[in-house]
Design an enzyme around this catalytic site. Structure first.
Site, PDB file in Angstrom:
ATOM      1  N   SER A   7       1.126  -0.982   0.089  1.00  8.46           N
ATOM      2  CA  SER A   7       0.039  -0.036   0.109  1.00  8.46           C
ATOM      3  C   SER A   7       1.053   1.058   0.426  1.00  8.46           C
ATOM      4  CB  SER A   7      -0.724  -0.005   0.909  1.00  8.46           C
ATOM      5  OG  SER A   7      -2.167   0.961   1.395  1.00  8.46           O
ATOM      6  N   HIS A  40      -2.567  -1.182  -3.180  1.00  7.82           N
ATOM      7  CA  HIS A  40      -3.069  -0.198  -3.045  1.00  7.82           C
ATOM      8  C   HIS A  40      -3.336   0.935  -3.742  1.00  7.82           C
ATOM      9  CE1 HIS A  40      -4.261  -1.804   1.063  1.00  7.82           C
ATOM     10  NE2 HIS A  40      -5.170  -2.885   0.246  1.00  7.82           N
ATOM     11  N   ASP A  47      -4.847  -4.200   5.394  1.00  9.04           N
ATOM     12  CA  ASP A  47      -5.277  -5.485   4.914  1.00  9.04           C
ATOM     13  C   ASP A  47      -3.869  -5.975   4.456  1.00  9.04           C
ATOM     14  OD1 ASP A  47      -6.275  -6.303   2.438  1.00  9.04           O
ATOM     15  OD2 ASP A  47      -5.740  -5.130   0.932  1.00  9.04           O
TER      16      ASP A  47
END
Ligand SMILES: C[S@@+](CC[C@H](N)C(=O)[O-])C[C@H]1O[C@@H](n2cnc3c(N)ncnc32)[C@H](O)[C@@H]1O
Lengths: 287, 191
Positions: B12, B39, B132
């Site tokens: 991310s 992401h 996540d």
């Protein structure tokens, strides 16, 4: 579930031994088919598994078998589960550039027909149907068009018929409408209440909402345009081919097919039966 | 046959740099398919695959619905859809709810790939400001796969690797260069 998976592996079983959860999921899908005639057997496995696990959590069931018992004995429970299995999410003029391409590339050709039939397959809560009707109206085609809007989820179909949407989303829809080549003000097509926008009922005068499954039902009418968006990604290749077969049979000579932004005919048995009219916008034409 | 059949990678915040570093350090003959979720803000046409391909000089593709997963290719998840691996080693896309505010989600890719590849999978979790991927890496481990986490002390943002370390003990905790070396060994230790 997870501790059990480790135990399976720990027992030295090799990869082909099915995990208990996978067996239960297959049994649940089979039970739903036998009891309610909804056929999820050829949906993409990864997504079905996640949605069932999500439902387990929501319904506070310890195992898929426990969920299966409830689904078999409580029809209302099945209806609730169906909401998880079908992913009822939609927008007006979703992917506006696709609707713009439809307006520019396909509508001029549709205008040459004296009457039209359009099939919106997997219409969910109706946003796509109203988008289509608004575009056809602005192009002077709505009065001579019959729209079939089908889905397998009766709750979604009911909402589609009502055409009432949360006001929260209207700003995004208005923007989509403009980007899709809308020729007037989006507010011309709904009445705003405190929290909801109620779509103009004239838009659905020529719309027939019907329960129809791409997995189990057959072709019901000859059409000139089929729009099936964000439905086929949930099917495996075999079921996708079944759906493409239905669209192919339903479309009249040189009819049009529009898919969702991530869906394609490329990997299907029907890739040679259609030509690509607009690749990024996923518009195809029957050969 | 190679014990390992595929690699999944999640990142991310700080991920572009970390991924370029990791992929750039792999030998050019690295043959395992690599599937990546990074992401990024929502947007229709992410240019990620093209940008990576240009920067890396390797084949990078967006994971397409129903496409078979092929060796030697780095796949990236496109925007707005979850990317999953099916049991027949094809991709599928879906628009289920976001996971940790993310779609595509690392957990979704890792969990589905763990189901499909079992102990043939390598899971790699890198920098990020989000949790996540932690549960996904646990699934990789439970299905018998190998788990690698970027050393949080060296990660641009440590939250993501630390979230994984709070849930599990990965097989290796390494900086980017070490992760690349290890992946290279896993591939060539074939036959
Ligand atoms: C994500 S929605 C897509 C809605 C809309 N077409 C759009 O693109 O915004 C998917 C819809 O497909 C429907 N569906 C799932 N399986 C189906 C089947 N076998 N036949 C017809 N519709 C199906 C679901 O009930 C759901 O309403």
């Amino acid at each position: 579930m997870s501790s059990e998976q480790t135990a399976d592996l720990g027992a030295g079983h090799e990869a082909r031994v099915e995990h208990t959860t996978d067996i239960e999921i297959r049994l649940l899908i089979e039970a739903i088919y036998l009891k309610y005639s909804y056929d999820f057997r050829d949906y993409s496995g990864a997504s079905i598994k996640r949605r069932i696990q999500h439902a387990l959590h929501q319904f506070d069931c310890r195992t898929v078998s426990a969920l299966q018992e409830r689904v078999l004995y409580e029809p209302a429970m099945f209806m609730q589960l169906l909401q998880y299995l079908t992913i009822p999410v939609s927008e007006m003029f979703r992917d506006p550039e696709h609707f713009l391409a439809l307006r520019r590339e396909v509508v001029p050709l549709l205008k040459t027909y004296p009457s039209l039939k359009v099939w919106v397959a997997g219409c969910s809560t109706g946003e796509e149907v109203y988008s289509m009707a608004i575009m056809l109206h602005e192009e002077g085609l709505l009065d001579r068009t019959m729209i079939y809007a089908t889905d397998i989820n009766p709750t979604s179909l009911e909402r589609a018929k009502q055409g009432i949407y949360s006001l929260e989303n209207i700003r995004a829809y208005t923007r989509n409408y403009q980007l899709a080549g809308g020729q007037s003000a989006f507010s011309d097509y709904y009445t705003a209440g405190y929290e909801h926008a109620i779509m103009d009922s004239r838009l659905r005068r020529n719309v027939t909402f019907a329960d129809h499954s791409l997995a189990t039902d057959s072709v019901f009418s000859e059409t000139q345009l089929v729009s099936c968006r964000n439905v086929l990604i949930y099917f495996n290749r075999k079921l996708q081919d079944r759906a493409f077969g239905l669209f192919h049979d339903s479309l009249s000579h040189r009819g049009f097919l529009m898919l969702g932004s991530k869906e394609t005919l490329d990997f299907s048995a029907y890739s040679d039966a259609f030509e690509t009219l607009s690749k990024p916008e996923r518009i195809y034409r029957k050969l | 046959m190679n014990r390992y059949q595929a690699v999944v990678v999640g990142a991310s915040a700080g991920g572009v740099e970390a991924l370029l570093g990791l992929f750039g350090a792999l030998p050019s003959h690295f043959a395992l398919p690599i599937m990546t979720v990074l992401h990024l803000p929502d947007g229709r046409h992410s240019q990620l695959a093209q940008v990576f391909e240009r920067r890396l000089g390797r084949m990078v593709r967006e994971g397409q619905d129903k496409a078979p997963i092929e060796p030697g290719i780095i796949y990236v998840a496109g925007p707005s859809y979850h990317l999953s691996v099916e049991r027949d080693f094809t991709f599928s896309l879906s628009q289920e709810d976001r996971v940790h505010y993310s779609r595509p989600s690392i957990d979704v890719l890792f969990e589905s790939a763990a189901d499909a590849y079992g102990k043939g999978l390598v899971g790699v979790l890198l920098t990020g400001a989000n949790e996540d991927g932690a549960k996904g890496l646990v699934s990789v481990q439970q299905c018998g796969g190998l788990t690698l986490v970027q050393d949080p002390a060296q990660a641009r943002i440590a939250i993501m690797p630390e979230a994984a370390l709070a849930l599990m003990r990965p097989d290796y905790i390494l900086p980017i260069a070490g992760l690349a070396r290890l992946l290279a060994e896993l591939d060539t230790s074939a036959c």
